[in-house]
Design a protein around this motif. Structure first.
Motif, PDB file in Angstrom:
ATOM      1  N   TRP A  10       0.830  -1.200   0.000  1.00 50.91           N
ATOM      2  CA  TRP A  10       0.000   0.000   0.000  1.00 50.91           C
ATOM      3  C   TRP A  10       0.861   1.245   0.000  1.00 50.91           C
ATOM      4  N   ILE A  11       0.512   2.206  -0.847  1.00 47.85           N
ATOM      5  CA  ILE A  11       1.165   3.508  -0.870  1.00 47.85           C
ATOM      6  C   ILE A  11       0.484   4.408   0.143  1.00 47.85           C
ATOM      7  N   ASP A  12      -0.850   4.375   0.141  1.00 45.24           N
ATOM      8  CA  ASP A  12      -1.647   5.175   1.080  1.00 45.24           C
ATOM      9  C   ASP A  12      -2.002   4.289   2.257  1.00 45.24           C
ATOM     10  N   THR A  13      -1.402   4.561   3.404  1.00 48.48           N
ATOM     11  CA  THR A  13      -1.657   3.728   4.571  1.00 48.48           C
ATOM     12  C   THR A  13      -2.655   4.343   5.525  1.00 48.48           C
ATOM     13  N   ALA A  14      -2.911   5.631   5.409  1.00 48.19           N
ATOM     14  CA  ALA A  14      -3.863   6.294   6.289  1.00 48.19           C
ATOM     15  C   ALA A  14      -5.284   6.099   5.768  1.00 48.19           C
ATOM     16  N   ASP A  15      -6.248   6.437   6.585  1.00 48.26           N
ATOM     17  CA  ASP A  15      -7.658   6.340   6.190  1.00 48.26           C
ATOM     18  C   ASP A  15      -8.091   7.488   5.300  1.00 48.26           C
ATOM     19  N   ILE A  16      -7.242   8.510   5.157  1.00 46.30           N
ATOM     20  CA  ILE A  16      -7.579   9.651   4.309  1.00 46.30           C
ATOM     21  C   ILE A  16      -6.540   9.788   3.213  1.00 46.30           C
ATOM     22  N   TRP A  17      -6.946  10.355   2.113  1.00 47.37           N
ATOM     23  CA  TRP A  17      -6.032  10.609   1.004  1.00 47.37           C
ATOM     24  C   TRP A  17      -5.033  11.679   1.426  1.00 47.37           C
ATOM     25  N   PRO A  18      -3.740  11.501   1.145  1.00 46.90           N
ATOM     26  CA  PRO A  18      -2.731  12.438   1.642  1.00 46.90           C
ATOM     27  C   PRO A  18      -2.620  13.724   0.824  1.00 46.90           C
TER      28      PRO A  18
END
Length: 93
Positions: free
Chosen positions: A66-74
């Motif tokens: 995964w590139i995006d690991t947070a719950d929100i788009w960076p």
């Protein structure tokens, strides 16, 4: 039709013997698109991550990173990475 509150998530498809071979995005519906940057270029659509891995990850040959690991788009932070391929570079913003 309603859109899920989950944002799209970006990923790399990593084959254990070859490294990163494709980049993709999972949409809120669970469907995904995968871009193969080799020659020839190709983009494929899949009904689910499980379907993609059943074909390209069978026998645990490949995994998802995964590139995006947070719950929100960076969007708020500067996020630029470069992945080198045999015939050039793909910039992931």
């Amino acid at each position: 039709m309603s859109i899920s509150s989950a944002p799209p998530r970006r990923f790399w498809l990593v084959q254990h013997e070859a490294g990163i071979v494709a980049e993709g995005i999972v949409w809120s519906s669970g469907q995904l698109a995968v871009h193969w940057p080799g020659q020839p270029l190709a983009t494929s659509q899949w009904a689910s991550l499980e379907d993609l891995l059943a074909v390209h990850g069978s026998g645990e040959r490949a995994t998802i990173k995964w590139i995006d690991t947070a719950d929100i788009w960076p969007c708020e932070r500067d996020h630029t990475e470069c992945i080198e391929y045999d015939n050039g570079a793909i910039w992931v913003h």
